[in-house]
Every structure is written in C-alpha cells, then in structure tokens.
Design an enzyme around this catalytic site. Structure first.
Site, mmCIF file in Angstrom:
data_model
loop_
_atom_site.group_PDB
_atom_site.id
_atom_site.type_symbol
_atom_site.label_atom_id
_atom_site.label_comp_id
_atom_site.label_asym_id
_atom_site.label_seq_id
_atom_site.Cartn_x
_atom_site.Cartn_y
_atom_site.Cartn_z
ATOM 1 N N PRO A 101 0.908 -1.320 -0.011
ATOM 2 C CA PRO A 101 0.027 0.050 -0.205
ATOM 3 C C PRO A 101 0.814 1.349 0.155
ATOM 4 C CG PRO A 101 -0.559 -1.552 1.625
ATOM 5 C CD PRO A 101 0.642 -2.058 0.875
ATOM 6 N N VAL A 102 0.519 2.089 -0.731
ATOM 7 C CA VAL A 102 1.302 3.313 -0.978
ATOM 8 C C VAL A 102 0.963 4.355 0.334
ATOM 9 C CG1 VAL A 102 1.352 5.331 -2.337
ATOM 10 C CG2 VAL A 102 1.004 3.262 -3.545
ATOM 11 N N GLY A 105 3.423 3.737 5.338
ATOM 12 C CA GLY A 105 4.587 3.334 6.193
ATOM 13 C C GLY A 105 5.137 2.102 5.877
ATOM 14 N N LEU A 106 4.769 1.488 4.855
ATOM 15 C CA LEU A 106 5.547 0.298 4.430
ATOM 16 C C LEU A 106 6.482 0.131 3.641
ATOM 17 C CD1 LEU A 106 2.095 -2.379 4.632
ATOM 18 C CD2 LEU A 106 3.891 -1.749 6.362
ATOM 19 N N GLY A 107 7.023 1.363 3.201
ATOM 20 C CA GLY A 107 8.110 1.541 2.213
ATOM 21 C C GLY A 107 7.869 1.328 0.911
ATOM 22 N N SER A 108 6.501 1.414 0.362
ATOM 23 C CA SER A 108 6.180 1.181 -1.030
ATOM 24 C C SER A 108 7.033 1.911 -2.245
ATOM 25 C CB SER A 108 5.064 1.615 -1.684
ATOM 26 O OG SER A 108 4.709 2.942 -1.214
ATOM 27 N N ALA A 110 10.238 2.915 -1.573
ATOM 28 C CA ALA A 110 11.819 2.548 -1.649
ATOM 29 C C ALA A 110 11.858 1.009 -2.174
ATOM 30 C CB ALA A 110 12.337 2.373 -0.371
ATOM 31 N N ASP A 152 14.536 3.228 5.273
ATOM 32 C CA ASP A 152 13.628 2.441 4.230
ATOM 33 C C ASP A 152 14.478 1.768 3.156
ATOM 34 O OD1 ASP A 152 11.991 3.610 5.951
ATOM 35 O OD2 ASP A 152 10.613 4.113 4.134
HETATM 36 C C1 MEV Z 1 9.632 6.315 7.602
HETATM 37 O O1 MEV Z 1 9.519 5.081 7.342
HETATM 38 C C2 MEV Z 1 10.412 6.410 8.731
HETATM 39 C C3 MEV Z 1 10.579 7.788 9.280
HETATM 40 O O2 MEV Z 1 11.607 7.816 10.470
HETATM 41 C C4 MEV Z 1 11.425 8.614 8.187
HETATM 42 C C5 MEV Z 1 12.839 8.366 7.727
HETATM 43 O O3 MEV Z 1 13.466 7.844 8.816
HETATM 44 O O4 MEV Z 1 13.086 8.776 6.660
HETATM 45 C C6 MEV Z 1 9.346 8.553 9.940
#
Ligand code: MEV
Length: 313
Positions: A101-102, A105-108, A110, A152
C-alpha cells in the site's frame, strides 16, 4: 537482451522512527508478504532509445522521455544509466507492479526503486551490487521525502532486520527467536514527507523538548535490540507501548492509530505502536504467534482496512 525481473519487500519500523532522522538509532524489519516487482524486456520493434513504462498500479503508463526528470521512476532509471556510464537508453518495456500500500509506512516507494534499479541494471547486463542499489534508492527517497534517514531503502535492499544509524555502517542482525507482528492499516494515506516535515517544524520551535523525546526513543531502541537478540520477545511489548507514547508526544499519532493500538492491546497483544511516519498509515502489534489471528480480527473490527501477519526471523 533477455528479460530481467527483480522484486523487493515492504518494511515496518519496529522502534525509533522519526528520531532516526535526527541521528538516533532505529530498528526496521522486512515484510516479505508484500512486494514490488519490476520486469524489463527488450522492445524489439520499438524505436531505438524508446523506454515504455507501465506502472498501472500508480496510474502511470508513459514513455520515459515524456516524464519529468524528477518523477521517481524516471529519476531512478537515469541514476542507473549515469552510474553505469550508459549514454543511450535501450529500447525496452518496464513493467512495475506492487501490492505494497502506498503512503502507509510500509516502504512502497523505496521497494519500487530497489526492484527497478535491480531489474534495469540486470537487463543492461551490469547488475548493481546491494550497496549501490541502496545508495541510488536513497537518492530517489530524497526526492520523495526531502530529509529521509535512509532506513527504508536500507532494510528493503538488504531484506533483513537492520539496526540503523544515519551515516554509519549498516548493521543487519537476526532475532534470537522469531517475532510475530500483526500490521493494521488505518486506510488513511499519509505521505512520510508530511509527518517528517511536521516534526521538523515542531523540533525547530522547541528543540530541547524534542531532543529529549528523541533521546528517550534511542534508549528504547538500544534496550529492544538487546532483547530481540536475546530472544526475549514478550519483554518488547512495554517498550513498544512506551515508543508509541513518545510518538504521540511528538505529534505523529492520530485518533485512528491510537484506536487500533488500543484494540490490539485489548485483544492480548504484548505491545503496539504506530509504525513509519504516522498521521495515518499502519500500526504494528507484537503478539504470541498463536494469538496473531485473534489480534488481526480485533483490528479489523476496530476499523483496520487491511491486516497482515508477518514473522521476523
Ligand atoms: C519512515 O519509514 C521512517 C521515518 O523515520 C522517516 C525516515 O526515517 O526517513 C518517519
């Protein structure tokens, strides 16, 4: 040239997000159930230099030369070309698919960069080594996120648990016992750049207060690493709760995340927290393997639009 395919996993941050942007340590692990995939094939009948990109999942189907150079896929391809000193583009078709999912927070972002850099360089007959893939994916991350820490692209490139400090050598490690994590998605899209920007503003206004929060998060990361390596998984629960408390204080939680975190705890998780940038996106819950399905159902009842159970080994 034969077709070349590469994939890359998603990720979650177990401890230390945001503080990691300010030079503190953080721990992240790959999530292998979700992946980005890139395939590059020769386009025999196309004009020389014509690169067709099919990234239907993000609504993009276009010729490379019609894209802005700052478009992340176009940028990743140009970085690979430059690094490999290839002046001309080969006529090819690049297909990108991802079930990560975009903006959650799951790194899509990267994961797409890593898969694309590997597939494209492999297609050119010069597969890039991990450290270069990681470095170039970081350049793309900067375009997405402004001031990313680099965690990420690192965890996704190496596809192993990492203890990460910005600017230091990468440390991968193995947990002493498998860790079961339930991931719950609020369904609220939240680009990392936004939450990182909000934290930066708040830190500029109250540097001392925020440095103290980051310092406390760093302490949690150090303790959690020792426990993870020693296989004391249950003991990580209170550390997760404490990390979530600090993330609330720095202003990156939201009602929906708090609600899911609480639902996971009520369902018997040992601990829970938001994961990644926050202000939406995903939370994670730490649980005994045999309780994971129950925690996932509780999260769905509490409004999670998607849940995922993953085991970190
Ligand atoms: C993002 O997955 C994690 C953060 O700490 C941003 C980062 O480290 O670049 C929020």
């Amino acid at each position: 040239m034969p077709d070349f395919t590469a994939t890359a996993p998603g990720k979650v941050i177990l401890f230390g997000e945001h503080a990691v942007v300010y030079g503190k340590p953080a721990i992240a692990v790959p999530v292998t159930q979700v992946r980005a995939r890139a395939t590059v094939q020769a386009a025999v009948k196309a004009l020389p230099g014509s690169v067709w990109i099919d990234a239907a999942d993000i609504g993009l189907q276009a010729e490379l030369n019609a894209l802005d150079g700052r478009q992340p896929l176009a940028f990743a391809i140009s970085l690979a070309q430059k690094h490999l000193h290839f002046a001309r583009y080969p006529a090819c078709k690049i297909k990108i698919r991802s079930n990560i999912p975009v903006a959650s927070g799951l790194g899509s972002g990267a994961a797409v960069s890593v898969a694309l850099l590997r597939a494209y360089s492999g297609f050119l007959g010069r597969p890039l080594p991990d450290e270069v893939v990681c470095e170039l994916a970081f350049e793309v991350e900067k375009l997405h996120h402004g001031t990313p820490s680099g965690i990420d692209n690192t965890v996704i490139t190496y596809a192993m648990p990492v203890y990460f400090v910005r600017g230091q050598a990468i440390q991968t490690f193995r947990p002493g016992r498998p860790i079961t994590i339930v991931i719950g998605d609020t369904g609220i899209a939240s680009p990392t750049a936004v939450s990182v920007g909000e934290v930066r503003k708040a830190w500029q206004e109250e540097p001392e207060r925020y440095e103290n929060y980051f310092e406390s998060m760093a302490g949690i990361v150090e303790s959690s690493r020792q426990m993870i390596e020693a296989g004391l998984i249950e003991a990580l629960g209170p550390l997760m709760d404490a990390n979530h408390g600090l993330l609330r204080k720095i202003g990156v939680s939201c009602r929906e995340l708090d609600w899911l975190v609480e639902a996971a705890r009520q369902a018997g998780a040992w601990g829970a927290k938001l994961s990644g940038g926050g202000l939406g996106g995903n939370m994670i819950a730490l649980t005994a393997a045999e309780r994971a399905a129950e925690v996932a159902s509780a999260l769905q009842r509490a409004g999670a639009v998607r849940t995922l159970i993953t085991e970190v080994k």
